[in-house]
Write an enzyme that holds these catalytic residues in place. Structure first.
Site, PDB file in Angstrom:
ATOM      1  N   SER A 141       0.858  -1.178   0.000  1.00 42.22           N
ATOM      2  CA  SER A 141       0.000   0.000   0.000  1.00 42.22           C
ATOM      3  C   SER A 141       0.897   1.232   0.000  1.00 42.22           C
ATOM      4  CB  SER A 141      -0.912  -0.050   1.227  1.00 42.22           C
ATOM      5  OG  SER A 141      -1.733   1.083   1.270  1.00 42.22           O
ATOM      6  N   SER A 142       0.460   2.309   0.642  1.00 41.97           N
ATOM      7  CA  SER A 142       1.275   3.534   0.678  1.00 41.97           C
ATOM      8  C   SER A 142       0.769   4.460   1.772  1.00 41.97           C
ATOM      9  CB  SER A 142       1.179   4.252  -0.666  1.00 41.97           C
ATOM     10  OG  SER A 142       1.788   5.519  -0.582  1.00 41.97           O
ATOM     11  N   TYR A 155      -3.286   7.959  -7.764  1.00 41.32           N
ATOM     12  CA  TYR A 155      -2.396   6.887  -7.297  1.00 41.32           C
ATOM     13  C   TYR A 155      -2.813   6.418  -5.901  1.00 41.32           C
ATOM     14  CZ  TYR A 155       1.797   4.933  -5.056  1.00 41.32           C
ATOM     15  OH  TYR A 155       2.671   4.144  -4.343  1.00 41.32           O
ATOM     16  N   LYS A 159      -4.119   2.687  -3.773  1.00 43.42           N
ATOM     17  CA  LYS A 159      -3.609   2.090  -2.544  1.00 43.42           C
ATOM     18  C   LYS A 159      -4.718   2.005  -1.483  1.00 43.42           C
ATOM     19  CE  LYS A 159       0.507   1.504  -4.242  1.00 43.42           C
ATOM     20  NZ  LYS A 159       0.976   0.147  -4.589  1.00 43.42           N
TER      21      LYS A 159
HETATM   22  P1  NAD Z   1       9.947   0.978  -8.774  1.00 41.06           P
HETATM   23  O1  NAD Z   1       9.404   1.817  -9.871  1.00 41.06           O
HETATM   24  O2  NAD Z   1      11.411   0.880  -8.603  1.00 41.06           O
HETATM   25  O3  NAD Z   1       9.394  -0.503  -8.880  1.00 41.06           O
HETATM   26  C1  NAD Z   1       8.149  -0.828  -9.418  1.00 41.06           C
HETATM   27  C2  NAD Z   1       8.220  -2.225  -9.993  1.00 41.06           C
HETATM   28  O4  NAD Z   1       6.950  -2.547 -10.578  1.00 41.06           O
HETATM   29  C3  NAD Z   1       9.269  -2.338 -11.093  1.00 41.06           C
HETATM   30  O5  NAD Z   1       9.995  -3.523 -10.922  1.00 41.06           O
HETATM   31  C4  NAD Z   1       8.437  -2.412 -12.355  1.00 41.06           C
HETATM   32  O6  NAD Z   1       9.030  -3.152 -13.401  1.00 41.06           O
HETATM   33  C5  NAD Z   1       7.164  -3.093 -11.868  1.00 41.06           C
HETATM   34  N1  NAD Z   1       6.066  -2.814 -12.771  1.00 41.06           N
HETATM   35  C6  NAD Z   1       5.483  -1.609 -13.004  1.00 41.06           C
HETATM   36  N2  NAD Z   1       4.563  -1.735 -13.986  1.00 41.06           N
HETATM   37  C7  NAD Z   1       4.572  -3.044 -14.369  1.00 41.06           C
HETATM   38  C8  NAD Z   1       3.850  -3.778 -15.353  1.00 41.06           C
HETATM   39  N3  NAD Z   1       2.942  -3.221 -16.158  1.00 41.06           N
HETATM   40  N4  NAD Z   1       4.120  -5.092 -15.473  1.00 41.06           N
HETATM   41  C9  NAD Z   1       5.042  -5.687 -14.688  1.00 41.06           C
HETATM   42  N5  NAD Z   1       5.757  -5.039 -13.753  1.00 41.06           N
HETATM   43  C10 NAD Z   1       5.517  -3.734 -13.608  1.00 41.06           C
HETATM   44  O7  NAD Z   1       9.268   1.550  -7.462  1.00 41.06           O
HETATM   45  P2  NAD Z   1       9.175   1.055  -5.951  1.00 41.06           P
HETATM   46  O8  NAD Z   1       9.193   2.276  -5.144  1.00 41.06           O
HETATM   47  O9  NAD Z   1      10.118  -0.047  -5.651  1.00 41.06           O
HETATM   48  O10 NAD Z   1       7.674   0.493  -5.921  1.00 41.06           O
HETATM   49  C11 NAD Z   1       7.299  -0.738  -5.364  1.00 41.06           C
HETATM   50  C12 NAD Z   1       5.918  -0.618  -4.743  1.00 41.06           C
HETATM   51  O11 NAD Z   1       5.985   0.277  -3.640  1.00 41.06           O
HETATM   52  C13 NAD Z   1       4.837  -0.059  -5.671  1.00 41.06           C
HETATM   53  O12 NAD Z   1       3.636  -0.769  -5.476  1.00 41.06           O
HETATM   54  C14 NAD Z   1       4.690   1.373  -5.196  1.00 41.06           C
HETATM   55  O13 NAD Z   1       3.415   1.893  -5.495  1.00 41.06           O
HETATM   56  C15 NAD Z   1       4.922   1.213  -3.717  1.00 41.06           C
HETATM   57  N6  NAD Z   1       5.304   2.407  -2.967  1.00 41.06           N
HETATM   58  C16 NAD Z   1       6.409   3.126  -3.296  1.00 41.06           C
HETATM   59  C17 NAD Z   1       6.781   4.219  -2.516  1.00 41.06           C
HETATM   60  C18 NAD Z   1       8.033   5.019  -2.800  1.00 41.06           C
HETATM   61  O14 NAD Z   1       8.218   6.087  -2.175  1.00 41.06           O
HETATM   62  N7  NAD Z   1       8.931   4.596  -3.652  1.00 41.06           N
HETATM   63  C19 NAD Z   1       6.002   4.566  -1.407  1.00 41.06           C
HETATM   64  C20 NAD Z   1       4.874   3.823  -1.099  1.00 41.06           C
HETATM   65  C21 NAD Z   1       4.546   2.731  -1.888  1.00 41.06           C
END
Ligand code: NAD
Length: 248
Positions: A141-142, A155, A159
């Site tokens: 989630s987030s 977005y 979540k």
């Molecule tokens: P990131 O962009 O590095 O990783 C996202 C991953 O999802 C990548 O490996 C990407 O290839 C994959 N992905 C995206 N679209 C896809 C598709 N169509 N098919 C297959 N794979 C796909 O970012 P992250 O920060 O590591 O994100 C991981 C999770 O954490 C996500 O769900 C994001 O919403 C959540 N999140 C991130 C943050 C932050 O600050 N970075 C905060 C809260 C939640």
């Protein structure tokens, strides 16, 4: 230290960011890890190689989770690979969009819900035949679903939907011995959060956090490993903030 020996895990979006860190943590704890990726085969291969180099077991699987049958395709591959039993699903893959209320398009809105909500929903559905007693599903989630952060309305609603799925899935699957939880990260230093790379962005994050540093993927991965493990056996239906005390 949690142990995941004899467990098999699928981590989606595991080629980079939090997915990569989670895959490595699960592998280090002894799980066999299926490293899902969307497009970047070489990054996924590097994660597999790292797990194997540490004495673990891992394989990489590709699937586009934006396509309507993406979750079905991935689940079919996983069912073939694991021969009957998946213990841990970390549904991590996601996309973000910081377009304002005024500028977000229907296409971008639909893409967010396709990847962030539809694919986790149907992945759980399609993997149910091979998930049973002792299974653990970890959604991502987030902080944005709990508090307004920037221009993330669309977005963050995806979540919010994940938070709702946690309750329904945990309720429906508990009697089968399957736990369902989510982590809710704050701002974590990954490709998704480019603004953490600027001074102004870092200052904004520090202003809303109690702990004064930028969260790293490993800060999240250890909580994922905990939720995947028997150490969290009495926790289900919960959303665990992993955000350095953000927006307290
Ligand atoms: P990131 O962009 O590095 O990783 C996202 C991953 O999802 C990548 O490996 C990407 O290839 C994959 N992905 C995206 N679209 C896809 C598709 N169509 N098919 C297959 N794979 C796909 O970012 P992250 O920060 O590591 O994100 C991981 C999770 O954490 C996500 O769900 C994001 O919403 C959540 N999140 C991130 C943050 C932050 O600050 N970075 C905060 C809260 C939640």
């Amino acid at each position: 230290m949690t142990t995941l020996t004899n467990k098999t895990a699928l981590v989606t979006g595991a080629s980079r960011g939090m997915g990569r860190a989670s895959a490595l943590a699960l592998g280090a704890a002894g799980a066999r890890v299926i490293v899902h990726y969307g497009r970047n085969a070489s990054e996924a291969r590097a994660v597999v190689d790292q797990i194997r180099a540490n004495g673990g077991e891992a394989d990489a699987v590709a699937a586009d989770l934006a396509s309507p049958d993406g979750a079905h395709v991935l689940a079919a591959e996983v069912r073939n690979l694991v021969h009957g039993k998946l213990d841990i699903l970390v549904s991590n893959a996601g996309i973000s969009n910081a377009a304002s209320i005024e500028t977000i398009t229907v296409k971008d809105f639909d893409s967010l819900f396709a990847v962030n909500v539809r694919s986790p929903f149907f992945l759980v559905q399609q993997l149910l035949p091979i998930t049973g007693e002792g299974g653990s599903v970890v959604f991502v989630s987030s902080l944005g679903a709990r508090a307004a952060v920037g221009t993330l309305a669309a977005y963050a609603s995806t979540k919010g939907a994940i938070n709702t799925l946690v309750k329904y899935f945990a309720s429906a699957l508990g009697p089968r011995g399957i736990r369902v939880n989510a982590i809710a990260p704050g701002v974590i230093d990954t490709d998704m959060s480019n603004f953490t790379k600027t001074e102004a962005g870092r200052a904004t994050v520090m202003g809303m956090q109690s702990l004064k540093r930028i969260g790293q993927p490993d800060d999240v991965a250890s909580v994922v490993a905990f939720l995947a493990s028997d150490a969290s056996r009495w926790i289900t239906g919960d959303i665990i903030a992993v955000d350095g005390g953000s927006k307290l």
